[in-house]
Design a protein around this motif. Structure first.
Motif, mmCIF file in Angstrom:
data_model
loop_
_atom_site.group_PDB
_atom_site.id
_atom_site.type_symbol
_atom_site.label_atom_id
_atom_site.label_comp_id
_atom_site.label_asym_id
_atom_site.label_seq_id
_atom_site.Cartn_x
_atom_site.Cartn_y
_atom_site.Cartn_z
ATOM 1 N N LEU A 70 9.782 2.140 1.005
ATOM 2 C CA LEU A 70 9.452 1.357 -0.188
ATOM 3 C C LEU A 70 8.392 2.061 -1.004
ATOM 4 C CD1 LEU A 70 9.514 -1.369 -1.818
ATOM 5 C CD2 LEU A 70 7.757 -2.186 -0.223
ATOM 6 N N LEU A 71 8.599 2.105 -2.330
ATOM 7 C CA LEU A 71 7.619 2.632 -3.276
ATOM 8 C C LEU A 71 7.154 1.490 -4.169
ATOM 9 C CD1 LEU A 71 6.099 4.934 -4.783
ATOM 10 C CD2 LEU A 71 8.194 5.290 -6.111
ATOM 11 N N LEU A 72 5.831 1.332 -4.277
ATOM 12 C CA LEU A 72 5.219 0.295 -5.116
ATOM 13 C C LEU A 72 4.376 0.948 -6.209
ATOM 14 C CD1 LEU A 72 3.994 -2.095 -2.284
ATOM 15 C CD2 LEU A 72 5.943 -2.467 -3.825
ATOM 16 N N PRO A 73 4.960 1.178 -7.401
ATOM 17 C CA PRO A 73 4.165 1.698 -8.514
ATOM 18 C C PRO A 73 3.114 0.672 -8.947
ATOM 19 C CG PRO A 73 6.516 1.972 -8.919
ATOM 20 C CD PRO A 73 6.365 1.050 -7.743
ATOM 21 N N GLY A 74 2.126 1.157 -9.679
ATOM 22 C CA GLY A 74 1.066 0.280 -10.131
ATOM 23 C C GLY A 74 1.214 -0.143 -11.574
ATOM 24 N N GLY A 75 0.119 0.014 -12.298
ATOM 25 C CA GLY A 75 -0.032 -0.635 -13.579
ATOM 26 C C GLY A 75 -0.681 -1.975 -13.269
ATOM 27 N N VAL A 76 -1.331 -2.580 -14.203
ATOM 28 C CA VAL A 76 -2.002 -3.860 -13.939
ATOM 29 C C VAL A 76 -1.009 -5.022 -13.938
ATOM 30 C CG1 VAL A 76 -3.759 -5.481 -14.742
ATOM 31 C CG2 VAL A 76 -4.172 -3.033 -14.939
ATOM 32 N N ILE A 77 -0.118 -5.052 -14.903
ATOM 33 C CA ILE A 77 0.774 -6.197 -15.100
ATOM 34 C C ILE A 77 1.762 -6.341 -13.950
ATOM 35 C CG2 ILE A 77 2.521 -7.193 -16.634
ATOM 36 C CD1 ILE A 77 1.157 -5.544 -18.930
ATOM 37 N N ASN A 78 2.410 -5.240 -13.580
ATOM 38 C CA ASN A 78 3.473 -5.237 -12.579
ATOM 39 C C ASN A 78 3.061 -5.852 -11.240
ATOM 40 O OD1 ASN A 78 5.991 -4.101 -11.232
ATOM 41 N ND2 ASN A 78 4.462 -2.723 -10.365
ATOM 42 N N CYS B 279 -2.309 3.077 -7.560
ATOM 43 C CA CYS B 279 -3.033 2.329 -8.591
ATOM 44 C C CYS B 279 -3.270 0.873 -8.162
ATOM 45 C CB CYS B 279 -2.278 2.454 -9.910
ATOM 46 S SG CYS B 279 -3.151 1.871 -11.370
ATOM 47 N N HIS B 280 -2.713 -0.092 -8.901
ATOM 48 C CA HIS B 280 -2.876 -1.507 -8.594
ATOM 49 C C HIS B 280 -1.815 -2.024 -7.620
ATOM 50 C CE1 HIS B 280 -5.378 -1.254 -12.208
ATOM 51 N NE2 HIS B 280 -5.904 -2.415 -11.878
ATOM 52 N N GLY B 281 -0.890 -1.147 -7.188
ATOM 53 C CA GLY B 281 0.169 -1.527 -6.270
ATOM 54 C C GLY B 281 -0.305 -2.257 -5.016
ATOM 55 N N PRO C 47 -9.995 1.809 -8.649
ATOM 56 C CA PRO C 47 -11.293 1.347 -8.158
ATOM 57 C C PRO C 47 -11.560 -0.156 -8.268
ATOM 58 C CG PRO C 47 -11.548 3.400 -9.353
ATOM 59 C CD PRO C 47 -10.122 2.969 -9.541
ATOM 60 N N SER C 48 -10.978 -0.822 -9.256
ATOM 61 C CA SER C 48 -11.272 -2.255 -9.409
ATOM 62 C C SER C 48 -10.684 -3.112 -8.281
ATOM 63 C CB SER C 48 -10.776 -2.765 -10.768
ATOM 64 O OG SER C 48 -9.365 -2.691 -10.841
ATOM 65 N N LEU C 49 -9.813 -2.535 -7.454
ATOM 66 C CA LEU C 49 -9.244 -3.275 -6.321
ATOM 67 C C LEU C 49 -10.083 -3.152 -5.053
ATOM 68 C CD1 LEU C 49 -6.775 -3.118 -8.271
ATOM 69 C CD2 LEU C 49 -5.365 -3.049 -6.233
ATOM 70 N N LYS C 50 -11.137 -2.354 -5.103
ATOM 71 C CA LYS C 50 -11.953 -2.087 -3.910
ATOM 72 C C LYS C 50 -12.374 -3.378 -3.212
ATOM 73 C CE LYS C 50 -16.365 -0.046 -2.516
ATOM 74 N NZ LYS C 50 -17.535 0.731 -2.966
ATOM 75 N N LYS D 95 -4.475 6.711 -9.056
ATOM 76 C CA LYS D 95 -4.160 6.715 -10.487
ATOM 77 C C LYS D 95 -3.156 7.820 -10.801
ATOM 78 C CE LYS D 95 -8.269 9.534 -11.004
ATOM 79 N NZ LYS D 95 -9.613 9.625 -11.518
ATOM 80 N N PRO D 96 -2.642 7.854 -12.033
ATOM 81 C CA PRO D 96 -1.681 8.887 -12.402
ATOM 82 C C PRO D 96 -2.157 10.323 -12.139
ATOM 83 C CG PRO D 96 -1.626 7.170 -14.043
ATOM 84 C CD PRO D 96 -2.784 6.845 -13.118
ATOM 85 N N ASP D 97 -3.443 10.593 -12.333
ATOM 86 C CA ASP D 97 -3.953 11.952 -12.086
ATOM 87 C C ASP D 97 -3.775 12.384 -10.637
ATOM 88 O OD1 ASP D 97 -4.707 12.145 -14.729
ATOM 89 O OD2 ASP D 97 -6.848 11.813 -14.351
ATOM 90 N N ASP D 98 -3.582 11.431 -9.725
ATOM 91 C CA ASP D 98 -3.429 11.738 -8.296
ATOM 92 C C ASP D 98 -1.987 12.031 -7.901
ATOM 93 O OD1 ASP D 98 -6.161 11.241 -8.022
ATOM 94 O OD2 ASP D 98 -5.861 9.193 -7.297
ATOM 95 N N ILE D 99 -1.040 11.870 -8.815
ATOM 96 C CA ILE D 99 0.377 12.033 -8.473
ATOM 97 C C ILE D 99 0.685 13.403 -7.858
ATOM 98 C CG2 ILE D 99 2.715 12.152 -9.452
ATOM 99 C CD1 ILE D 99 1.910 9.749 -11.238
#
Length: 191
Positions: free
Chosen positions: A77-85, A113-115, A134-137, A163-167
């Motif tokens: 399973l892959l869980l992408p982030g973004g805030v809304i999703n 990310c927010h996944g 970081p806001s999920l810490k 985050k995307p930079d970590d891809i």
């Protein structure tokens, strides 16, 4: 990544409107190039709309409706982030149950990310070391996880990034972890 083969590995990518586009498209491309069969699974009908950093992004066809997707038909399973999703997904009992089934079965999961919000809701963050936006810490720590600020973390069948930079660090670890989903007999059968 080319050394790892995911031929025949079935990967569910759980999303709804508002997923961060690059956090789905780049890992999906890496998985597809490694031979995996990826499917966008969603509670949305027909198509889902991505978020592209600061505005709405592209739309993507849904391959399988969440209400007809069976976790036992997938290997990972892959869980992408973004805030809304993930905020929408964690409020849907059927999405949370879908995610929980992968952890309960010991199948590998990747999240960025927010996944991890959905992972918290599925009760699977407790006792794991992971990273996120970081806001999920605090949310993750309150759920019993050990949060670290690293580009990628692999622990107990879960790979996470911030985050995307970590891809560029995330994708190779996702492929390596998902390759382990085969087990020796499935790996030999795929070769």
């Amino acid at each position: 990544m080319a050394a790892e083969t995911l031929n025949g590995l079935k990967v569910a990518i759980l999303v709804t409107d508002g997923f961060e586009q690059v956090e789905m498209t780049e890992p999906r491309q890496a998985l597809d190039e490694a031979g995996a069969e990826t499917r966008l699974v969603s509670p949305m009908d027909g198509q889902v709309k991505a978020w592209n950093f600061k505005e709405w992004g592209d739309t993507f066809p849904v391959d399988m409706a969440l209400d007809s997707a069976r976790p036992e038909d997938f290997d990972a399973l892959l869980l992408p982030g973004g805030v809304i999703n993930p905020d929408k997904l964690r409020a849907l009992p059927e999405a949370v149950a879908f995610v929980k089934a992968f952890f309960d079965a010991g199948k590998p999961v990747a999240s960025i990310c927010h996944g991890p919000w959905t992972i918290i809701e599925a009760g699977a963050a407790h006792g794991r070391r992971l990273t996120s936006w970081p806001s999920l810490k605090t949310d993750l720590q309150n759920a019993g996880a050990q949060w670290v600020d690293q580009d990628v973390v692999v622990d107990q069948g879960l790979v996470t990034s911030r985050k995307p930079d970590d891809i560029p660090a995330f994708n190779p670890e996702v492929i390596k972890l998902f390759a382990s989903a085969r087990g020796p007999s499935r790996q030999a059968a795929a070769e």
